[in-house]
Design an enzyme around this catalytic site. Structure first.
Site, PDB file in Angstrom:
ATOM      1  N   SER A   1       7.138  19.090   9.381  1.00 56.71           N
ATOM      2  CA  SER A   1       6.551  19.080  10.722  1.00 56.71           C
ATOM      3  C   SER A   1       7.327  19.888  11.753  1.00 56.71           C
ATOM      4  CB  SER A   1       6.412  17.635  11.229  1.00 56.71           C
ATOM      5  OG  SER A   1       7.680  17.066  11.504  1.00 56.71           O
TER       6      SER A   1
ATOM      7  N   LYS B   1      10.984  14.874  16.681  1.00 57.01           N
ATOM      8  CA  LYS B   1       9.893  15.613  17.327  1.00 57.01           C
ATOM      9  C   LYS B   1      10.418  16.213  18.630  1.00 57.01           C
ATOM     10  CE  LYS B   1       6.932  14.075  14.253  1.00 57.01           C
ATOM     11  NZ  LYS B   1       6.394  14.961  13.199  1.00 57.01           N
TER      12      LYS B   1
END
Length: 203
Positions: A28, A69
């Site tokens: 990701s 993230k």
């Protein structure tokens, strides 16, 4: 000697509590961070800024794992997503957003809700798309939303293969555990990069 030993234990305890090492898993954060890279994080941080890499709890992970993230929007910011592009209005202030974009050569668009910066993180952080991937609806569209107080919008840099706030919403402050302060990257080779995984396997 005893005092030195106690001081060493105290210092070790402080470092152990405040600093954490994590190994990156998954795709990701491609390609700035890839699987196997290490990050050093700091727990006792007071502020979160747009663009920070943060270690957070994932609300929909049954194994309770932590995820890395990027903070894409702060409390008070407004955003939407259209055709995979992310649009940001700083602190809900259209005029300030327009001036900021023009001052830093960022693409700005005018909508009926004011000015928004288009894909503000692609210039600085290497956010990427893979247009060959078929992605779920959540990764292509988000309605105009304001980030509520004490919440942070968290997105993966590899925008087409990331389980992030587009699925579960902005993250409350107490789900964020530490901030990345240093990255230890694996040596890159051309062969490794062209053979990198483009999507996580189903688990």
């Amino acid at each position: 000697m005893k005092k030195v030993f106690i001081l060493f234990l105290l210092l070790f305890g402080i470092l152990f509590y405040t600093l954490r090492f994590y190994t990156l898993e998954g795709t990701s954060m491609n390609y700035g961070l890839i699987e196997g890279d290490y990050v050093l994080t700091y727990r006792l941080f007071n502020t979160i800024e747009r663009g920070d890499l943060l270690v957070m709890k994932h609300p929909e992970d049954p194994k309770g794992r932590l995820y890395i993230k990027r903070c894409a929007a702060l409390p008070g910011d407004r955003f939407f997503q259209k055709e995979r592009s992310f649009y940001l209005q700083i602190a809900g202030d259209s005029e300030h957003t327009q001036k900021l974009a023009e001052a830093h050569d960022l693409e700005v668009v005018e909508t009926k809700d004011g000015y928004f910066i288009k894909d503000p993180y692609m210039k600085y952080y290497g956010v990427v798309h893979n247009w060959r991937l078929k992605v779920p609806y959540e990764l292509t569209y988000m309605p105009l939303t304001a980030v509520q107080e004490e919440h942070y919008l968290m997105l993966g840099d590899y925008r087409d293969n990331s389980a992030d706030s587009r699925f579960f919403g902005a993250v409350p402050r107490d789900w964020i555990f530490s901030k990345v302060i240093y990255i230890f990257k694996r040596p890159r080779t051309w062969e490794m990069l062209i053979n990198i995984k483009e999507a996580d396997e189903e688990k």
